[in-house]
Enzyme design. Structure first.
Site, PDB file in Angstrom:
ATOM      1  N   GLY A  46       0.829  -1.190   0.000  1.00  7.40           N
ATOM      2  CA  GLY A  46       0.000   0.000   0.000  1.00  7.40           C
ATOM      3  C   GLY A  46       0.865   1.242   0.000  1.00  7.40           C
ATOM      4  O   GLY A  46       2.021   1.204   0.432  1.00  7.40           O
ATOM      5  N   GLN A  51       3.117   9.903   1.172  1.00  8.87           N
ATOM      6  CA  GLN A  51       4.400   9.179   1.211  1.00  8.87           C
ATOM      7  C   GLN A  51       5.269   9.494  -0.010  1.00  8.87           C
ATOM      8  O   GLN A  51       6.456   9.179  -0.015  1.00  8.87           O
ATOM      9  CB  GLN A  51       4.166   7.662   1.288  1.00  8.87           C
ATOM     10  CG  GLN A  51       3.652   7.205   2.646  1.00  8.87           C
ATOM     11  CD  GLN A  51       3.529   5.696   2.671  1.00  8.87           C
ATOM     12  OE1 GLN A  51       2.565   5.137   2.183  1.00  8.87           O
ATOM     13  NE2 GLN A  51       4.518   5.036   3.240  1.00  8.87           N
ATOM     14  N   CYS A  93       6.329  -0.411   7.285  1.00  7.32           N
ATOM     15  CA  CYS A  93       5.918   0.768   6.524  1.00  7.32           C
ATOM     16  C   CYS A  93       7.077   1.223   5.648  1.00  7.32           C
ATOM     17  O   CYS A  93       8.216   1.276   6.109  1.00  7.32           O
ATOM     18  CB  CYS A  93       5.521   1.894   7.489  1.00  7.32           C
ATOM     19  SG  CYS A  93       5.032   3.409   6.651  1.00  7.32           S
ATOM     20  N   LEU A  94       6.783   1.558   4.388  1.00  7.25           N
ATOM     21  CA  LEU A  94       7.834   2.007   3.468  1.00  7.25           C
ATOM     22  C   LEU A  94       8.488   3.302   3.954  1.00  7.25           C
ATOM     23  O   LEU A  94       9.609   3.601   3.573  1.00  7.25           O
ATOM     24  CB  LEU A  94       7.252   2.211   2.067  1.00  7.25           C
ATOM     25  CG  LEU A  94       6.726   0.943   1.379  1.00  7.25           C
ATOM     26  CD1 LEU A  94       6.022   1.293   0.075  1.00  7.25           C
ATOM     27  CD2 LEU A  94       7.855  -0.044   1.125  1.00  7.25           C
ATOM     28  N   HIS A 135      -3.969   1.073   7.961  1.00  2.63           N
ATOM     29  CA  HIS A 135      -2.607   1.616   7.926  1.00  2.63           C
ATOM     30  C   HIS A 135      -2.530   2.804   6.961  1.00  2.63           C
ATOM     31  O   HIS A 135      -1.988   3.867   7.313  1.00  2.63           O
ATOM     32  CB  HIS A 135      -1.637   0.502   7.497  1.00  2.63           C
ATOM     33  CG  HIS A 135      -0.212   0.916   7.387  1.00  2.63           C
ATOM     34  ND1 HIS A 135       0.771   0.441   8.237  1.00  2.63           N
ATOM     35  CD2 HIS A 135       0.428   1.771   6.533  1.00  2.63           C
ATOM     36  CE1 HIS A 135       1.931   0.990   7.905  1.00  2.63           C
ATOM     37  NE2 HIS A 135       1.749   1.795   6.868  1.00  2.63           N
ATOM     38  N   GLU A 136      -3.101   2.632   5.758  1.00  4.64           N
ATOM     39  CA  GLU A 136      -3.006   3.705   4.760  1.00  4.64           C
ATOM     40  C   GLU A 136      -3.873   4.905   5.148  1.00  4.64           C
ATOM     41  O   GLU A 136      -3.494   6.052   4.906  1.00  4.64           O
ATOM     42  CB  GLU A 136      -3.395   3.185   3.364  1.00  4.64           C
ATOM     43  CG  GLU A 136      -2.527   2.040   2.842  1.00  4.64           C
ATOM     44  CD  GLU A 136      -1.025   2.306   2.923  1.00  4.64           C
ATOM     45  OE1 GLU A 136      -0.604   3.468   2.789  1.00  4.64           O
ATOM     46  OE2 GLU A 136      -0.269   1.351   3.150  1.00  4.64           O
ATOM     47  N   HIS A 139      -1.988   7.101   7.417  1.00  6.59           N
ATOM     48  CA  HIS A 139      -1.065   7.996   6.702  1.00  6.59           C
ATOM     49  C   HIS A 139      -1.772   9.301   6.325  1.00  6.59           C
ATOM     50  O   HIS A 139      -1.207  10.388   6.475  1.00  6.59           O
ATOM     51  CB  HIS A 139      -0.544   7.329   5.424  1.00  6.59           C
ATOM     52  CG  HIS A 139       0.654   6.452   5.639  1.00  6.59           C
ATOM     53  ND1 HIS A 139       1.843   6.926   6.152  1.00  6.59           N
ATOM     54  CD2 HIS A 139       0.858   5.133   5.402  1.00  6.59           C
ATOM     55  CE1 HIS A 139       2.722   5.930   6.214  1.00  6.59           C
ATOM     56  NE2 HIS A 139       2.147   4.828   5.780  1.00  6.59           N
TER      57      HIS A 139
END
Ligand code: NI
Length: 170
Positions: A46, A51, A93-94, A135-136, A139
């Site tokens: 995702g 991000q 997480c990226l 999670h997204e 963000h």
């Protein structure tokens, strides 16, 4: 299409609240396509627009590797309209490279939003996708995994981050 640079903690754009998308034009479609390519290249399951430095309410998800009932999802201006139960699972997480932690989230969520053309879209999951959605959406509200962990785990993260930063700056 292009692979975009992924912002990592502690960049400011990850902390702010994002703005709703109001125009569904070529520029938005190019951003969506670039985000999809960036997510697959990372690789990740995702990616939220902030991000990649764009403070808009837009996420792309592909949780099919761990949940074969789903495929590529593009969600614009998403909001959680229903959430039930709770479950612990490990997340990464990226924007927090090489960090994973166990997070408690709702087991089931229903999310409403718009697709890439601006048409209404509703997604419901009680599997892995439910965790990715939460999670997204975090963000888009300026929240990272490390904002959901306890004080002790956060202190541990801060120490590790400071140590790694000191090493890479030498
Ligand atoms: Ni993330």
């Amino acid at each position: 299409m292009a692979i975009l640079a992924i912002k990592t903690y502690p960049e400011e754009v990850l902390k702010g609240k994002t703005e709703p998308v109001t125009t569904f034009d070529n520029q938005l479609h190019k951003l969506i396509d670039d985000m999809i390519e960036t997510m697959y290249a990372a690789p990740g399951v995702g990616l939220a627009a902030n991000q990649v430095g764009i403070s808009k309410q837009l996420i792309v998800i592909d949780a099919s590797a761990r949940d074969e009932t789903t495929s590529l999802i593009v969600l614009v201006n998403p909001e959680i309209v229903c959430a039930e139960g709770s479950e612990d699972s490990e997340e990464g997480c990226l924007s927090l490279p090489e960090y994973t932690t166990v997070i408690k989230r709702s087991k089931m969520v229903k999310v409403k939003g718009l697709d890439r053309e601006g048409d209404p879209l509703e997604i419901e999951s009680d599997g892995f996708l439910a965790k990715v959605l939460q999670h997204e959406l975090d963000h888009l509200n300026g929240m990272l995994l490390i904002d959901r962990i306890g004080r002790i785990k956060r202190q541990f993260f801060n120490k590790r981050f400071a140590r790694e930063n000191a090493l890479t700056r030498k």
